[in-house]
Design an enzyme around this catalytic site. Structure first.
Site, PDB file in Angstrom:
ATOM      1  N   SER A  83       7.059  16.741   6.863  1.00 32.24           N
ATOM      2  CA  SER A  83       6.135  17.060   5.772  1.00 32.24           C
ATOM      3  C   SER A  83       4.717  17.196   6.308  1.00 32.24           C
ATOM      4  O   SER A  83       4.449  16.934   7.481  1.00 32.24           O
ATOM      5  CB  SER A  83       6.174  15.967   4.693  1.00 32.24           C
ATOM      6  N   SER A 140       2.072  15.392   5.398  1.00 31.43           N
ATOM      7  CA  SER A 140       1.254  14.239   5.010  1.00 31.43           C
ATOM      8  C   SER A 140       0.279  13.797   6.092  1.00 31.43           C
ATOM      9  O   SER A 140      -0.641  13.028   5.814  1.00 31.43           O
ATOM     10  CB  SER A 140       2.146  13.062   4.615  1.00 31.43           C
ATOM     11  N   LYS A 144       2.546   7.197   9.357  1.00 32.72           N
ATOM     12  CA  LYS A 144       1.208   7.196   8.776  1.00 32.72           C
ATOM     13  C   LYS A 144       0.239   6.587   9.790  1.00 32.72           C
ATOM     14  O   LYS A 144       0.626   6.192  10.884  1.00 32.72           O
ATOM     15  CB  LYS A 144       1.160   6.388   7.474  1.00 32.72           C
ATOM     16  N   SER A 149      -0.081  12.643   0.392  1.00 31.18           N
ATOM     17  CA  SER A 149       0.575  11.621   1.203  1.00 31.18           C
ATOM     18  C   SER A 149       1.005  10.452   0.328  1.00 31.18           C
ATOM     19  O   SER A 149       0.175   9.837  -0.356  1.00 31.18           O
ATOM     20  CB  SER A 149      -0.375  11.119   2.302  1.00 31.18           C
TER      21      SER A 149
END
Length: 222
Positions: free
Chosen positions: A33, A35, A89, A178
């Site tokens: 993705s 994010s 992250k 996100s």
């Protein structure tokens, strides 16, 4: 079965040792993705150092000993405390930190982040191309490139939060796209998998799947 094992014992041993290596030493993580845009793109595959934080019993999540602590700015992989999904992250809040966000601006331990002049960009989102802004964020002794999308509805505010011992606040670099600690909550240390070190390989998965050789070996150092 015994005949199969005898005939393929070399391959089976390789697969066993490979499994140990991937679960205890190093792994790779595809980026599915956007994010972490602009620093990680869909189609990147990153190298994950599983020995960055903990030594675990191979093929399990049992921690033998701690080897290091996450630092602010590290890009890490972890299991979501919400549903167990593997996520990637950036560590923003460390144990003991007081973190807040107001109108997209981070403040850590009373120090507001500063931002560079934004650069216009675009983001593929839900079948459309959305306008985005890319900036350099400086806060907490480090800096990183982030992306925001003012026209997208997003969580741009949260009240001052003191991070408890043994937990971490994670944010995606693509702040308005996100599902990070603003959605899944703080991440306990026990759910950390490892630190992402660099991009191994990359392909344009949103386009023609051609290799993006300029991204091969790109460092993710904070």
């Amino acid at each position: 079965m015994q005949r199969f094992i005898r005939a393929n014992k070399g391959l089976l041993m390789f697969l066993f040792l490979f499994g140990i290596f991937r679960t205890a030493v190093a792994d790779w993580n595809p980026i599915p993705s956007g994010s972490m845009r602009p620093n990680l793109l869909e189609g990147d595959v990153v190298l994950v150092n599983r020995l960055a934080f903990d030594l675990k019993v191979p093929l399990t999540d049992i921690i033998v000993t701690h080897l290091g602590d996450p630092q602010r700015g590290d890009v890490v992989t972890f299991s979501s405390p919400k549903d167990g999904t593997r996520l990637i992250k950036r560590v923003i809040g460390l144990p003991g930190d007081v973190v807040e966000m107001r109108d997209e601006q981070l403040t850590i331990n009373g120090q507001p982040a500063t931002y560079s002049q934004p650069i216009e960009a675009t983001e593929p989102l839900a079948g459309s191309i959305i306008s985005a802004l890319q900036l350099t964020e400086t806060v907490g002794g480090g800096q990183r490139r982030i992306q925001v999308m003012p026209q997208v509805a997003a969580m741009r505010n949260f009240a001052p939060l003191t991070i408890p011992p043994g937990e971490y606040l994670m944010l995606g670099d693509n702040r308005d796209n996100s599902a990070d600690s603003r959605v899944i909550g703080l991440v306990p240390r026990a759910l950390l998998i490892g630190r992402a070190e660099r991009v191994l390989v990359s392909a344009d998965m949103l386009g023609n799947w051609m290799p993006r050789t300029e991204r091969f070996g790109k460092s993710l150092a904070r």
